[in-house]
Write an enzyme that holds these catalytic residues in place. Sequence first.
Site, PDB file in Angstrom:
ATOM      1  N   ASP A 138       0.818  -1.210   0.000  1.00 26.65           N
ATOM      2  CA  ASP A 138       0.000   0.000   0.000  1.00 26.65           C
ATOM      3  C   ASP A 138       0.857   1.269   0.000  1.00 26.65           C
ATOM      4  O   ASP A 138       2.026   1.255   0.415  1.00 26.65           O
ATOM      5  CB  ASP A 138      -0.913   0.029   1.232  1.00 26.65           C
ATOM      6  CG  ASP A 138      -1.894  -1.135   1.256  1.00 26.65           C
ATOM      7  OD1 ASP A 138      -2.231  -1.627   0.166  1.00 26.65           O
ATOM      8  OD2 ASP A 138      -2.298  -1.549   2.354  1.00 26.65           O
ATOM      9  N   LYS A 139       0.244   2.347  -0.430  1.00 26.81           N
ATOM     10  CA  LYS A 139       0.929   3.643  -0.513  1.00 26.81           C
ATOM     11  C   LYS A 139       1.688   3.984   0.773  1.00 26.81           C
ATOM     12  O   LYS A 139       2.854   4.375   0.741  1.00 26.81           O
ATOM     13  CB  LYS A 139      -0.100   4.735  -0.820  1.00 26.81           C
ATOM     14  CG  LYS A 139       0.466   6.153  -0.784  1.00 26.81           C
ATOM     15  CD  LYS A 139      -0.636   7.193  -0.892  1.00 26.81           C
ATOM     16  CE  LYS A 139      -0.067   8.591  -0.673  1.00 26.81           C
ATOM     17  NZ  LYS A 139      -1.124   9.622  -0.614  1.00 26.81           N
TER      18      LYS A 139
END
Length: 303
Positions: A138-139
Site C-alpha cells: 500500500d501507498k
Amino acid sequence: MSSHQHVVTDDQAKNRIDKILSEINPENSRSQIQTWITKGHVTVNNEKVKANYKCLMGDKIEWTIPETEPLELTPENIPLDIVYEDSDLLVVNKPKGMVVHPSAGHGSGTLVNALLYHCHDLSGINGVERPGIVHRIDKDTSGLLVVAKNDYTHTNLSEQLSSKDMKRKYEAIVHGEIPHETGIIDAPIGRDPKDRQKMGIVDQGKPAVTHFRVLNSYPDYTHIECQLQTGRTHQIRVHMKYIGYPLVGDPKYGPRKTLDTNGQALHAKVLGFTHPRTNKWLEFEMEAPSYFKETLNYIQKMY
C-alpha cells in the site's frame, strides 16, 4: 467500442457469466469483465445481469468492449532505494507515501514512473500500467518489493507468490496489548459489501492467513511481526482489525483516535525468494524507517 455476441453452449451452461466471458476474452482480466457487467456493457437475452448470473444453454450474450484510454507513463527522475539489482530483477525499498503503480488520480510520482527512468527493460505481463510489478504494498506501507525485468522472471516470481514459497515478513504497531506471544489469523478477505473502498472479512472472500508474533507490548500498544501466508489486499490491516488490534495510524481500518503517523504503521521488512535464473535463495531485510522508530520511542516514553 467493439460489439460481440455468443450463444451459451451445453458445456457452458450453469457457469457464471463473468467466467464464460473471461474464457472468451482471455486478454481481459476477470475484474475488467466484471466492470463491463456492472457498467451495463453486457446483456443476456437483451437484459442486464449481475456478474454472478448463471447462464442457461441457448442464452444469447451480447457485450461491447469499451475503449480504454491508456495512462501515459512518463519516466520520472525520482530517487530509488535499490537494495539489489541484476539483469532479471530489482529489489526496491519503497518509501512510505509512494504509490506503487499509476491509476486514476495517481498518474505520476509512482514507483513505476521511477523504475521507467531507472531501467527500460521491465516485464509486460501486467500491462502497460504496471510494468514489472509482481506484487504491491500500500501507498503508506514502506519496505521491500521485487520487480521483474522480463516476462520469464515475472512468471516465475508470480508462481512463487501464489504457491506461498515467497517469504514476506512485516513489522507493525497496533492498538491494544496483545496478551499472547504468537497467533494465526485465518479469515477470508473480500470487498466490504457496505463500503466498496474497503476490504473486510467476507464469507465468500479469498482465503487469507496471517501469522504474527509479539516483539514488544505496552499497556495500550503492541509492536508485532507478521508473516504472510497469503497476500490479499490490505490483509494485515484487515486481519488485525478483525481480532481487535487495528494498526496505529490507519485511516481506513483504525480507530478515530490514533497516533499521527500519516498512515498505517506497517513496514515490509523481510523478502525472500528463489532467483528464477540461478535457483539460489535470496533474502533481504530492511530496518523500519525513522517515523516507525520514533513512534515506538514515543510509546516507550509513555510508560
